[in-house]
Design an enzyme around this catalytic site. Structure first.
Site, PDB file in Angstrom:
ATOM      1  N   SER A 147     120.463 -36.109 -12.639  1.00 38.47           N
ATOM      2  CA  SER A 147     120.646 -37.121 -11.602  1.00 38.47           C
ATOM      3  C   SER A 147     122.005 -37.765 -11.849  1.00 38.47           C
ATOM      4  O   SER A 147     123.004 -37.073 -12.051  1.00 38.47           O
ATOM      5  CB  SER A 147     119.485 -38.117 -11.654  1.00 38.47           C
ATOM      6  OG  SER A 147     119.652 -39.139 -10.709  1.00 38.47           O
ATOM      7  N   TYR A 161     125.045 -39.676  -1.492  1.00 39.88           N
ATOM      8  CA  TYR A 161     124.923 -39.151  -2.860  1.00 39.88           C
ATOM      9  C   TYR A 161     123.769 -39.812  -3.618  1.00 39.88           C
ATOM     10  O   TYR A 161     122.918 -39.122  -4.197  1.00 39.88           O
ATOM     11  CB  TYR A 161     126.247 -39.365  -3.591  1.00 39.88           C
ATOM     12  CG  TYR A 161     126.275 -38.831  -5.010  1.00 39.88           C
ATOM     13  CD1 TYR A 161     126.285 -37.462  -5.259  1.00 39.88           C
ATOM     14  CD2 TYR A 161     126.304 -39.705  -6.096  1.00 39.88           C
ATOM     15  CE1 TYR A 161     126.329 -36.975  -6.564  1.00 39.88           C
ATOM     16  CE2 TYR A 161     126.347 -39.228  -7.400  1.00 39.88           C
ATOM     17  CZ  TYR A 161     126.347 -37.860  -7.629  1.00 39.88           C
ATOM     18  OH  TYR A 161     126.385 -37.393  -8.921  1.00 39.88           O
ATOM     19  N   LYS A 165     120.244 -38.236  -5.340  1.00 42.49           N
ATOM     20  CA  LYS A 165     119.981 -38.342  -6.780  1.00 42.49           C
ATOM     21  C   LYS A 165     118.702 -39.138  -7.082  1.00 42.49           C
ATOM     22  O   LYS A 165     118.041 -38.889  -8.091  1.00 42.49           O
ATOM     23  CB  LYS A 165     121.195 -38.964  -7.493  1.00 42.49           C
ATOM     24  CG  LYS A 165     122.430 -38.058  -7.484  1.00 42.49           C
ATOM     25  CD  LYS A 165     122.163 -36.750  -8.236  1.00 42.49           C
ATOM     26  CE  LYS A 165     123.411 -35.913  -8.421  1.00 42.49           C
ATOM     27  NZ  LYS A 165     123.147 -34.680  -9.189  1.00 42.49           N
TER      28      LYS A 165
HETATM   29  N1  NDP Z   1     131.028 -35.618 -13.271  1.00 42.27           N
HETATM   30  C1  NDP Z   1     130.383 -36.769 -13.072  1.00 42.27           C
HETATM   31  O1  NDP Z   1     130.985 -37.851 -13.046  1.00 42.27           O
HETATM   32  C2  NDP Z   1     128.907 -36.781 -12.903  1.00 42.27           C
HETATM   33  C3  NDP Z   1     128.234 -35.657 -12.447  1.00 42.27           C
HETATM   34  N2  NDP Z   1     126.873 -35.716 -12.256  1.00 42.27           N
HETATM   35  C4  NDP Z   1     126.150 -34.546 -11.772  1.00 42.27           C
HETATM   36  O2  NDP Z   1     126.237 -33.500 -12.718  1.00 42.27           O
HETATM   37  C5  NDP Z   1     126.231 -32.237 -12.060  1.00 42.27           C
HETATM   38  C6  NDP Z   1     127.441 -31.432 -12.479  1.00 42.27           C
HETATM   39  O3  NDP Z   1     128.590 -32.158 -12.130  1.00 42.27           O
HETATM   40  P1  NDP Z   1     130.062 -31.721 -12.581  1.00 42.27           P
HETATM   41  O4  NDP Z   1     129.983 -30.997 -13.860  1.00 42.27           O
HETATM   42  O5  NDP Z   1     130.915 -32.900 -12.434  1.00 42.27           O
HETATM   43  O6  NDP Z   1     130.420 -30.698 -11.375  1.00 42.27           O
HETATM   44  P2  NDP Z   1     131.476 -29.539 -11.194  1.00 42.27           P
HETATM   45  O7  NDP Z   1     131.925 -29.626  -9.779  1.00 42.27           O
HETATM   46  O8  NDP Z   1     132.511 -29.535 -12.255  1.00 42.27           O
HETATM   47  O9  NDP Z   1     130.559 -28.223 -11.350  1.00 42.27           O
HETATM   48  C7  NDP Z   1     129.558 -27.983 -10.423  1.00 42.27           C
HETATM   49  C8  NDP Z   1     128.896 -26.662 -10.716  1.00 42.27           C
HETATM   50  O10 NDP Z   1     127.851 -26.428  -9.783  1.00 42.27           O
HETATM   51  C9  NDP Z   1     128.066 -25.209  -9.078  1.00 42.27           C
HETATM   52  N3  NDP Z   1     127.556 -25.385  -7.716  1.00 42.27           N
HETATM   53  C10 NDP Z   1     127.894 -26.314  -6.813  1.00 42.27           C
HETATM   54  N4  NDP Z   1     127.235 -26.143  -5.659  1.00 42.27           N
HETATM   55  C11 NDP Z   1     126.436 -25.062  -5.840  1.00 42.27           C
HETATM   56  C12 NDP Z   1     125.524 -24.356  -5.017  1.00 42.27           C
HETATM   57  N5  NDP Z   1     125.284 -24.744  -3.763  1.00 42.27           N
HETATM   58  N6  NDP Z   1     124.871 -23.281  -5.527  1.00 42.27           N
HETATM   59  C13 NDP Z   1     125.119 -22.867  -6.786  1.00 42.27           C
HETATM   60  N7  NDP Z   1     125.979 -23.504  -7.615  1.00 42.27           N
HETATM   61  C14 NDP Z   1     126.641 -24.566  -7.141  1.00 42.27           C
HETATM   62  C15 NDP Z   1     129.573 -24.995  -9.169  1.00 42.27           C
HETATM   63  O11 NDP Z   1     129.974 -23.647  -9.031  1.00 42.27           O
HETATM   64  P3  NDP Z   1     130.346 -22.990  -7.575  1.00 42.27           P
HETATM   65  O12 NDP Z   1     131.144 -24.007  -6.848  1.00 42.27           O
HETATM   66  O13 NDP Z   1     131.081 -21.738  -7.896  1.00 42.27           O
HETATM   67  O14 NDP Z   1     129.036 -22.700  -6.925  1.00 42.27           O
HETATM   68  C16 NDP Z   1     129.837 -25.472 -10.583  1.00 42.27           C
HETATM   69  O15 NDP Z   1     129.460 -24.492 -11.520  1.00 42.27           O
HETATM   70  C17 NDP Z   1     126.167 -32.550 -10.562  1.00 42.27           C
HETATM   71  O16 NDP Z   1     124.823 -32.517 -10.155  1.00 42.27           O
HETATM   72  C18 NDP Z   1     126.698 -33.970 -10.486  1.00 42.27           C
HETATM   73  O17 NDP Z   1     126.197 -34.655  -9.378  1.00 42.27           O
HETATM   74  C19 NDP Z   1     126.151 -36.837 -12.538  1.00 42.27           C
HETATM   75  C20 NDP Z   1     126.783 -37.958 -12.991  1.00 42.27           C
HETATM   76  C21 NDP Z   1     128.207 -38.029 -13.207  1.00 42.27           C
HETATM   77  C1  VSD Z   2     119.641 -49.284 -15.021  1.00 43.92           C
HETATM   78  C2  VSD Z   2     120.991 -49.082 -15.591  1.00 43.92           C
HETATM   79  C3  VSD Z   2     121.939 -48.518 -14.609  1.00 43.92           C
HETATM   80  C4  VSD Z   2     123.353 -48.788 -14.993  1.00 43.92           C
HETATM   81  C5  VSD Z   2     124.257 -48.504 -13.858  1.00 43.92           C
HETATM   82  C6  VSD Z   2     125.631 -49.039 -14.062  1.00 43.92           C
HETATM   83  C7  VSD Z   2     126.499 -48.648 -12.902  1.00 43.92           C
HETATM   84  C8  VSD Z   2     127.951 -48.824 -13.183  1.00 43.92           C
HETATM   85  C9  VSD Z   2     128.856 -47.999 -12.343  1.00 43.92           C
HETATM   86  C10 VSD Z   2     128.357 -46.640 -12.007  1.00 43.92           C
HETATM   87  C11 VSD Z   2     129.423 -45.684 -11.729  1.00 43.92           C
HETATM   88  C12 VSD Z   2     128.978 -44.570 -10.834  1.00 43.92           C
HETATM   89  C13 VSD Z   2     128.478 -43.365 -11.573  1.00 43.92           C
HETATM   90  C14 VSD Z   2     128.383 -42.202 -10.649  1.00 43.92           C
HETATM   91  C15 VSD Z   2     128.685 -40.928 -11.361  1.00 43.92           C
HETATM   92  C16 VSD Z   2     128.530 -39.770 -10.484  1.00 43.92           C
HETATM   93  O1  VSD Z   2     127.444 -39.323 -10.288  1.00 43.92           O
HETATM   94  C17 VSD Z   2     129.725 -39.186  -9.848  1.00 43.92           C
HETATM   95  N1  VSD Z   2     130.882 -39.358 -10.626  1.00 43.92           N
HETATM   96  C18 VSD Z   2     129.485 -37.715  -9.635  1.00 43.92           C
HETATM   97  O2  VSD Z   2     130.630 -36.968  -9.516  1.00 43.92           O
END
Ligand code: NDP
Ligand code: VSD
Length: 273
Positions: A147, A161, A165
């Site tokens: 998530s 988004y 999640k």
């Molecule tokens: N980075 C962040 O700040 C945060 C990320 N998340 C979550 O973590 C997860 C990974 O994020 P992150 O590492 O940043 O993402 P990236 O964009 O770096 O990587 C995403 C991956 O998912 C694959 N992907 C995307 N869409 C599809 C699809 N429809 N089918 C199959 N594969 C798919 C991509 O490959 P391809 O495009 O080739 O399919 C790639 O391998 C996500 O769910 C994101 O929401 C959560 C909190 C914070």
């Molecule tokens: C109960 C405790 C909860 C604490 C929450 C604090 C929130 C502070 C700011 C949150 C920043 C946003 C993160 C989103 C990350 C993300 O999913 C994307 N970057 C994906 O690419």
């Protein structure tokens, strides 16, 4: 009780980039066999090469399968079948495929809501649905959902988004109650901003407010987030610290166990009759 990663088959969706790739590396370092699932084949091969540098024995395999996890259930089911034929039953599934798009509610296309719901939510339902039956039969399995902090708190710019999640959390908690008696464990990660290609992409179109809110917390390294995700999945501690909910969950779990025993009993009765 902790899952033994050496020799285990771990499927990582979104395993070709960012957090998913780091999860794959972390599991590979601990002796697992890996299936990477994502769309782009070049990125998959690139990631495979990088992961293979971390091998701990010469039997380990990294298998790559290209599929869109959000489109067609039968395709996803086929991919899991292929993976199981090559590397055996799935011991752990990590649902990392996902994406983020931000903007004010009225500025987001309605198609963005559909897209994020299908990739982030249905893209986690499909692979999980495809592995769950075998996991229950074997009395072995871990399913990890990714998530976000924006999946605990609705934040400016994240109407599409955050809701996708939040949906993951509902899915995970309900599923956990179903599969606990079968020794299958479900965990949910709520990562903060993490330095990945996906995060860089998201930052190109983030509203100012969203950026300022995000900047109140620091950006994590994907290796660090991945380590925590793997640790939480292997040694499942008391998943959720919700004092009131815990009481209910305990009593609901006993209903589930009772039904399971009832069913087993009547099956035996049917056989002997
Ligand atoms: N980075 C962040 O700040 C945060 C990320 N998340 C979550 O973590 C997860 C990974 O994020 P992150 O590492 O940043 O993402 P990236 O964009 O770096 O990587 C995403 C991956 O998912 C694959 N992907 C995307 N869409 C599809 C699809 N429809 N089918 C199959 N594969 C798919 C991509 O490959 P391809 O495009 O080739 O399919 C790639 O391998 C996500 O769910 C994101 O929401 C959560 C909190 C914070
Ligand atoms: C109960 C405790 C909860 C604490 C929450 C604090 C929130 C502070 C700011 C949150 C920043 C946003 C993160 C989103 C990350 C993300 O999913 C994307 N970057 C994906 O690419």
């Amino acid at each position: 009780k902790p899952l033994a990663l050496p020799g285990a088959h771990v499927v990582v969706t979104g395993g070709s980039s960012g957090i998913g790739k780091c999860v794959a590396i972390e599991c590979y370092k601990q002796g697992a066999f890996i299936t990477l699932v994502a769309r782009n084949e070049d990125k998959l091969l690139q990631a495979k090469k990088e992961i293979e540098k971390h091998s701990v024995n010469d039997k380990q395999v990294v298998l790559c399968i290209s599929v869109d996890v959000s489109q067609d259930y039968s395709q996803v089911e086929n991919v899991i079948k292929q993976a199981q034929e090559k590397l055996g039953p799935v011991d752990m599934l990590v649902n990392c495929a996902g994406m983020s798009l931000s903007g004010k509610f009225e500025d987001l296309e309605v198609s963005t809501f559909e897209r994020l719901m299908s990739v982030n939510y249905l893209g986690s339902v499909y692979p999980s649905r495809a592995v769950i039956t075998t996991m229950k039969e074997r009395r072995v399995g871990r399913i990890v959902f990714v998530s976000s902090q924006a999946g605990q708190l609705g934040l400016f710019g994240f109407t599409a988004y955050s809701s996708s999640k939040f949906a993951i959390r509902g899915l995970a908690e309900a599923l956990q109650m179903e599969v606990k008696p079968y020794n299958v464990y479900v965990t949910v990660a709520y990562p903060p901003d993490t330095d990945t290609p996906g995060f860089a992409e998201e930052n190109k179109t983030k509203p100012l407010e969203t950026r300022l809110i995000s900047e109140t917390t620091s950006v994590c390294k994907p290796e660090q987030v991945a380590k925590q995700i793997v640790k939480d999945a292997i040694v499942v501690t008391m998943g959720l610290f919700r004092t009131i909910a815990l009481f209910y969950i305990g009593s609901f779990d006993s209903i589930v166990r009772r039904c399971m025993m009832q069913r087993a009993k009547s099956e035996i009765a049917d056989k002997t009759a």
